[in-house]
Design a protein around this motif. Structure first.
Motif, PDB file in Angstrom:
ATOM      1  N   ASP A 136       0.840  -1.206   0.000  1.00 58.01           N
ATOM      2  CA  ASP A 136       0.000   0.000   0.000  1.00 58.01           C
ATOM      3  C   ASP A 136       0.873   1.254   0.000  1.00 58.01           C
ATOM      4  O   ASP A 136       0.598   2.205  -0.743  1.00 58.01           O
ATOM      5  N   ARG A 137       1.912   1.275   0.820  1.00 56.79           N
ATOM      6  CA  ARG A 137       2.824   2.433   0.869  1.00 56.79           C
ATOM      7  C   ARG A 137       3.487   2.666  -0.475  1.00 56.79           C
ATOM      8  O   ARG A 137       3.596   3.797  -0.954  1.00 56.79           O
ATOM      9  N   ILE A 138       3.952   1.592  -1.098  1.00 52.34           N
ATOM     10  CA  ILE A 138       4.622   1.713  -2.396  1.00 52.34           C
ATOM     11  C   ILE A 138       3.648   2.256  -3.443  1.00 52.34           C
ATOM     12  O   ILE A 138       3.980   3.167  -4.208  1.00 52.34           O
ATOM     13  N   GLU A 141       2.811   6.017  -2.832  1.00 55.96           N
ATOM     14  CA  GLU A 141       3.908   6.872  -3.286  1.00 55.96           C
ATOM     15  C   GLU A 141       3.966   6.940  -4.809  1.00 55.96           C
ATOM     16  O   GLU A 141       4.181   8.009  -5.380  1.00 55.96           O
ATOM     17  N   SER A 142       3.756   5.797  -5.467  1.00 52.54           N
ATOM     18  CA  SER A 142       3.784   5.765  -6.932  1.00 52.54           C
ATOM     19  C   SER A 142       2.662   6.611  -7.511  1.00 52.54           C
ATOM     20  O   SER A 142       2.878   7.372  -8.461  1.00 52.54           O
ATOM     21  N   PHE A 143       1.452   6.504  -6.953  1.00 53.33           N
ATOM     22  CA  PHE A 143       0.328   7.291  -7.446  1.00 53.33           C
ATOM     23  C   PHE A 143       0.548   8.781  -7.198  1.00 53.33           C
ATOM     24  O   PHE A 143       0.205   9.614  -8.039  1.00 53.33           O
ATOM     25  N   LYS A 144       1.134   9.139  -6.057  1.00 49.30           N
ATOM     26  CA  LYS A 144       1.422  10.553  -5.778  1.00 49.30           C
ATOM     27  C   LYS A 144       2.403  11.099  -6.803  1.00 49.30           C
ATOM     28  O   LYS A 144       2.217  12.200  -7.322  1.00 49.30           O
ATOM     29  N   LYS A 145       3.456  10.330  -7.088  1.00 50.55           N
ATOM     30  CA  LYS A 145       4.448  10.786  -8.072  1.00 50.55           C
ATOM     31  C   LYS A 145       3.831  10.893  -9.461  1.00 50.55           C
ATOM     32  O   LYS A 145       4.105  11.822 -10.204  1.00 50.55           O
TER      33      LYS A 145
END
Length: 152
Positions: A136-138, A141-145
């Motif tokens: 979930d964290r990964i 972060e990927s979606f935010k970037k």
């Protein structure tokens, strides 16, 4: 949870005349630094980077072919291949990726310890939940970037 930074085929071996384990990696059949090995290990640089990014410890894993419950056998393997974790998949995945030039990273959540073997003590649910939270964290972060990139 750990990132697997390096792994070894810990019990891929022949048996000597006195019953000793003679590892194949590092033998006349396969040198310890023959591709994709470095001193008998397969190294994952992406795992090292992800360990820093996620704040997870970087571990060395021994991949074995069978579950062992005898402490002498486990000690013998650890003598030849010191490691933090024991797996049954890591080195095979690492080898296939390295031979095909595919970069990979491995997250390992531990559900049981090497000794003593006791299925009643395995903690599968907490390990799977921990893995889920890391994924979930990964993804977050990927979606935010991705969102930040698209909004530029």
């Amino acid at each position: 949870a750990f990132m697997v930074g390096s792994c070894a085929f810990a019990d891929c071996a022949t048996e000597g005349l006195n019953g000793e384990m003679l590892p194949v990696v590092g033998s006349e059949f396969l040198g310890s630094s023959s591709a994709p090995f470095s001193h008998g290990l397969i190294i994952s640089e992406p795992s090292a980077l992800m360990a820093q990014m996620l704040g997870l410890p970087l571990a060395r894993a021994n991949t074995v072919n069978r579950i062992r419950s005898g402490s002498k056998e486990v000690e013998r393997i650890l003598e030849l291949n010191p490691a933090d974790l024991e797996t049954m998949e890591s080195a095979a995945l690492a080898y296939a990726c390295a031979m095909e030039g595919v970069r990979y990273a491995e997250i390992r959540c531990v559900s049981n310890h090497t000794l003593p073997k006791s299925e009643q003590k395995w903690m599968l649910k907490p390990a799977i939940e921990k893995l889920g939270s890391i994924i979930d964290r990964i993804l977050d972060e990927s979606f935010k970037k991705m969102r930040d990139y698209l909004e530029q």
